[in-house]
Design an enzyme around this catalytic site. Structure first.
Site, PDB file in Angstrom:
ATOM      1  CB  CYS A  76       1.703  -3.607   4.982  1.00 18.29           C
ATOM      2  SG  CYS A  76       0.111  -4.235   5.540  1.00 18.29           S
ATOM      3  CG  HIS A 136      -0.232   0.009   2.537  1.00 15.50           C
ATOM      4  ND1 HIS A 136       0.283   1.157   3.099  1.00 15.50           N
ATOM      5  CD2 HIS A 136       0.037  -0.997   3.401  1.00 15.50           C
ATOM      6  CE1 HIS A 136       0.844   0.864   4.261  1.00 15.50           C
ATOM      7  NE2 HIS A 136       0.709  -0.448   4.468  1.00 15.50           N
TER       8      HIS A 136
END
Length: 181
Positions: free
Chosen positions: A157, A141
């Site tokens: 992440c 992301h």
């Protein structure tokens, strides 16, 4: 033996020219940005729809298009600790512009004051775009906090600058294979 000031300066200047050249010659698999170069064949038997390698050591994401004509490297943020780092093979199963964010159960245990953030909000930790893995709660992301890129700063992440995730978002199809190393 004593050196004059002039001899010392000349010797130092010569050494300054030789040392960087020697250092560059010792590691030819690195590019100018210090990311370790990757070859997709070291990770996959075929390119498939597209291929991504997230290298948590060099903090870089490597992308190859399905036909091999496009290879790109992006600087990333990576998980803070090895315990938060999931490694292995996965794939992109969903893409979202303006993703919303909800803290995971483990994040809520550590940070009970964290609240969900709506998609498109300027303080959204997922930034402007997200690529979801088939592993729950792990994704690639963007981030509004550009200080995180190049650091161990995430809870699991892989983060990119917002403009870079937007670029990657357009290139990556659903079903692209991913390896985290």
């Amino acid at each position: 033996m004593t050196l004059s000031r002039r001899q010392l300066i000349i010797t130092g200047a010569a050494a300054a020219l030789v040392v960087p050249a020697t250092a560059r010659a010792t590691d030819i698999r690195r590019n100018v940005s210090s990311f370790a170069m990757q070859d997709w064949r070291d990770h996959f038997s075929q390119l498939g729809k597209a291929s991504i390698v997230c290298d948590t050591e060099s903090r870089a994401l490597h992308f190859w298009s399905g036909d091999g004509s496009d290879y790109r490297i992006y600087p990333t943020s990576v998980p803070k600790t090895d315990e938060l780092t999931k490694r292995g093979y996965t794939e992109i199963v969903r893409k979202k512009v303006g993703p919303s964010w909800t803290p995971t159960a483990s994040q809520m245990e550590r940070f009970p004051d964290w609240k969900p953030v709506a998609g498109g909000a300027p303080d959204n930790p997922l930034g402007t775009h997200a690529l979801y893995f088939d592993w729950p709660a792990y994704l690639i992301h963007g981030t509004h906090d550009t200080r995180k890129i190049g650091r161990r700063s995430s809870d699991g992440c892989i983060g990119l600058y917002n403009e870079k995730i937007a670029e990657l978002f357009e290139l990556v199809p659903i079903g692209a294979q991913v390896r985290l190393i």
